[in-house]
Design an enzyme around this catalytic site. Structure first.
Site, PDB file in Angstrom:
ATOM      1  N   ARG A   1      34.342  57.166  48.187  1.00  0.00           N
ATOM      2  CA  ARG A   1      34.841  56.759  49.569  1.00  0.00           C
ATOM      3  C   ARG A   1      35.743  57.790  50.297  1.00  0.00           C
ATOM      4  O   ARG A   1      36.721  58.010  49.616  1.00  0.00           O
ATOM      5  CB  ARG A   1      35.222  55.329  49.666  1.00  0.00           C
ATOM      6  CG  ARG A   1      35.338  54.655  51.302  1.00  0.00           C
ATOM      7  CD  ARG A   1      35.703  53.163  51.026  1.00  0.00           C
ATOM      8  NE  ARG A   1      37.212  53.235  50.945  1.00  0.00           N
ATOM      9  CZ  ARG A   1      37.895  51.892  50.977  1.00  0.00           C
ATOM     10  NH1 ARG A   1      37.537  50.811  51.323  1.00  0.00           N
ATOM     11  NH2 ARG A   1      39.249  52.015  50.621  1.00  0.00           N
TER      12      ARG A   1
ATOM     13  N   PHE B   1      35.577  41.723  52.120  1.00  0.00           N
ATOM     14  CA  PHE B   1      36.346  42.265  51.218  1.00  0.00           C
ATOM     15  C   PHE B   1      36.813  41.033  50.380  1.00  0.00           C
ATOM     16  O   PHE B   1      36.679  39.743  50.635  1.00  0.00           O
ATOM     17  CB  PHE B   1      37.671  42.575  52.133  1.00  0.00           C
ATOM     18  CG  PHE B   1      38.611  43.373  51.370  1.00  0.00           C
ATOM     19  CD1 PHE B   1      38.235  44.727  50.879  1.00  0.00           C
ATOM     20  CD2 PHE B   1      39.763  42.914  50.800  1.00  0.00           C
ATOM     21  CE1 PHE B   1      39.086  45.504  50.113  1.00  0.00           C
ATOM     22  CE2 PHE B   1      40.863  43.604  49.986  1.00  0.00           C
ATOM     23  CZ  PHE B   1      40.409  45.061  49.712  1.00  0.00           C
TER      24      PHE B   1
ATOM     25  N   ASP C   1      38.333  40.293  60.550  1.00  0.00           N
ATOM     26  CA  ASP C   1      39.173  41.020  59.581  1.00  0.00           C
ATOM     27  C   ASP C   1      38.932  42.562  60.219  1.00  0.00           C
ATOM     28  O   ASP C   1      37.736  43.120  60.322  1.00  0.00           O
ATOM     29  CB  ASP C   1      38.606  40.948  58.247  1.00  0.00           C
ATOM     30  CG  ASP C   1      39.412  41.912  57.437  1.00  0.00           C
ATOM     31  OD1 ASP C   1      40.008  42.629  57.637  1.00  0.00           O
ATOM     32  OD2 ASP C   1      39.270  41.384  55.938  1.00  0.00           O
TER      33      ASP C   1
ATOM     34  N   TYR D   1      48.837  49.256  56.909  1.00  0.00           N
ATOM     35  CA  TYR D   1      49.230  50.238  56.095  1.00  0.00           C
ATOM     36  C   TYR D   1      48.326  51.472  55.949  1.00  0.00           C
ATOM     37  O   TYR D   1      48.272  52.178  55.353  1.00  0.00           O
ATOM     38  CB  TYR D   1      49.801  49.797  54.801  1.00  0.00           C
ATOM     39  CG  TYR D   1      48.552  48.852  54.251  1.00  0.00           C
ATOM     40  CD1 TYR D   1      47.443  49.128  53.591  1.00  0.00           C
ATOM     41  CD2 TYR D   1      49.038  47.632  53.988  1.00  0.00           C
ATOM     42  CE1 TYR D   1      46.812  48.283  53.082  1.00  0.00           C
ATOM     43  CE2 TYR D   1      48.352  46.434  53.674  1.00  0.00           C
ATOM     44  CZ  TYR D   1      47.201  46.847  52.894  1.00  0.00           C
ATOM     45  OH  TYR D   1      46.349  45.782  52.505  1.00  0.00           O
ATOM     46  N   LYS D   2      46.911  51.218  56.633  1.00  0.00           N
ATOM     47  CA  LYS D   2      45.952  52.145  56.658  1.00  0.00           C
ATOM     48  C   LYS D   2      46.102  53.084  57.832  1.00  0.00           C
ATOM     49  O   LYS D   2      46.770  53.968  57.915  1.00  0.00           O
ATOM     50  CB  LYS D   2      44.481  51.257  56.819  1.00  0.00           C
ATOM     51  CG  LYS D   2      44.274  50.276  55.440  1.00  0.00           C
ATOM     52  CD  LYS D   2      43.004  49.574  55.995  1.00  0.00           C
ATOM     53  CE  LYS D   2      42.909  48.335  54.669  1.00  0.00           C
ATOM     54  NZ  LYS D   2      42.792  48.891  53.488  1.00  0.00           N
TER      55      LYS D   2
END
Length: 419
Positions: A384, A133, A210, A235-236
């Site tokens: 996605r 990322f 991660d 927050y996912k």
């Protein structure tokens, strides 16, 4: 007219789904909007909205500053331990809620390389991959320049991720730290965390995981797999809300030897002594810095309760089934128009989302958003689709892919001059 067999299958799966009742606990479940972006920002739990309203009036409004002594000071470790217990299988005292993912990555990576350099000045390399990322790559580039280190890159296939063979080829006596994603943000490749951790340790390196795209959708066994360090979003799949603070995991024996670089009063041994010199508190709290974002950490507690109740194994089972169904729909409806799967076909190598590739997907994504179908787009040409198992139904997947088929046809027809 006979029912579309793919829709009939979706409805059968929804009726048989042991997690289906959780969908009603999320705001917006009863609308026509199709949400394919739970791996970027999860839906808010209804109970979290209600809790925040109570907090504003009763705890903040009623208790005011007394709230810190009565409850708030302990929340970073209490919620951290809950994440450890329900999400990453880590014993208490190793996980804490802190800053943003970026800041926590910096703290842990800087602490790790400094400890390694003190132990062995020859360990001057940080190993990472070219498709990690952006935050991870940017942070590590900055640390390398700050500390005079080298970045050792693993070049990966954008439809996959880092393999044990690739790591074994580059990890060695100069490696200080390895930083990898458990689930690749673009392809959803699910790394073999246990084996990659073993390879890093055999080389004498520390490893920082991660967990942003795996926490809450994929089983993680931080203690059993021998993790050194980890950082993850909330927050996912944990539904903490926009910008909710990340969590950090630091294995208990490393807490005594790592010196985190952002010294602040929340990590000091006697926080309210206001002493002339900084002395870190013992334990995981030493990785805190400034005042904890209480409002931003409360909503995730509601999803953590659901994960504890449902069990991460059941969540993973549904996640695999949802992504497999999305792949089957894509193969039936989108592949004839040139769409390819840019994620692993093997569910054992795939996390909670899939990416579908076509050079028209940027435009397709923009038009889907206008029709209340919300995936996201990732270059190059990637649609996605993130499927959060607690809040997503099979019929929702069917409606979303059906809309993607219609929009793709529309875009391709316009480009061919046929519309």
């Amino acid at each position: 007219m006979s029912l579309d067999p793919l829709l009939a299958y979706a409805r059968r799966m929804d009726r048989a789904d042991g997690l289906a009742h959780y969908r009603k606990r999320f705001a917006g479940h009863d609308t026509d909007l199709v949400y394919f972006d739970g791996n970027s920002l999860g839906r808010p739990p209804v109970a979290a909205i209600e809790r925040m309203q109570r907090f504003m009036t009763e705890e903040w409004g009623g208790r005011l500053i007394r709230g810190w002594d009565e409850a708030w000071l302990q929340l970073p470790t209490e919620i951290g331990d809950r994440i450890g217990r329900a999400v990453i299988e880590a014993k208490a005292g190793q996980t804490v809620i802190g800053d943003s993912t970026t800041v926590l990555l910096y703290k842990l990576a800087r602490a790790a390389v400094d400890a390694q350099l003190a132990r062995d000045p020859e360990r001057r390399e940080i190993v990472l991959d070219t498709d990690n990322f952006p935050t991870d790559r940017y942070v590590l580039d900055g640390i390398a320049r700050e500390r005079g280190l080298r970045l050792r890159w693993i070049d990966v296939d954008l439809t996959a991720g880092v393999t044990p063979e690739q790591l074994a080829e580059v990890a060695g006596p100069q490696t200080a730290l390895v930083v990898l994603s458990h689930v690749a943000y673009r392809s959803a490749y699910l790394a073999d965390a246990r084996e990659l951790t073993r390879i890093a340790h055999d080389a004498g390196a520390l490893i920082l995981w991660d967990l942003c795209h795996s926490a809450g959708s994929v089983p993680i066994r931080a203690d059993a797999w021998g993790f050194d360090l980890a950082v993850g979003c909330t927050y996912k799949y944990l539904n903490g809300g926009p910008g909710s603070p990340a969590f950090a995991y630091v294995r208990d024996d490393l807490q005594r030897v790592l010196t985190q670089p952002i010294q602040g009063w929340f990590g000091s041994a006697d926080q309210f002594a206001m002493g002339p010199a900084y002395e870190p508190v013992r334990g995981i709290r030493r990785f805190l810095s400034g005042t904890s974002p209480i409002l931003a950490m409360l909503p995730m507690d509601e999803t953590l309760a659901m994960i504890e109740e449902a069990g991460i194994a059941a969540i993973r089972t549904k996640s695999v089934a949802l992504t497999q169904y999305a792949i089957e729909l894509a193969e039936a409806w989108l592949a004839p128009h040139g769409v390819t799967l840019a994620s692993p076909a093997d569910p054992d190598e795939r996390g909670g989302h899939i990416t579908l590739h076509h050079e028209a997907m940027r435009e397709v994504t923009a038009r889907l958003w206008q029709r209340d179908v919300i995936p996201d787009y990732r270059d190059p040409g990637g649609l996605r689709i993130g499927l959060s198992p607690l809040s997503t139904s099979y019929e929702e997947v069917h409606r979303g892919l059906d809309a993607a088929r219609a929009v793709l046809r529309e875009v391709l027809a316009e480009r061919a001059g046929l519309a």
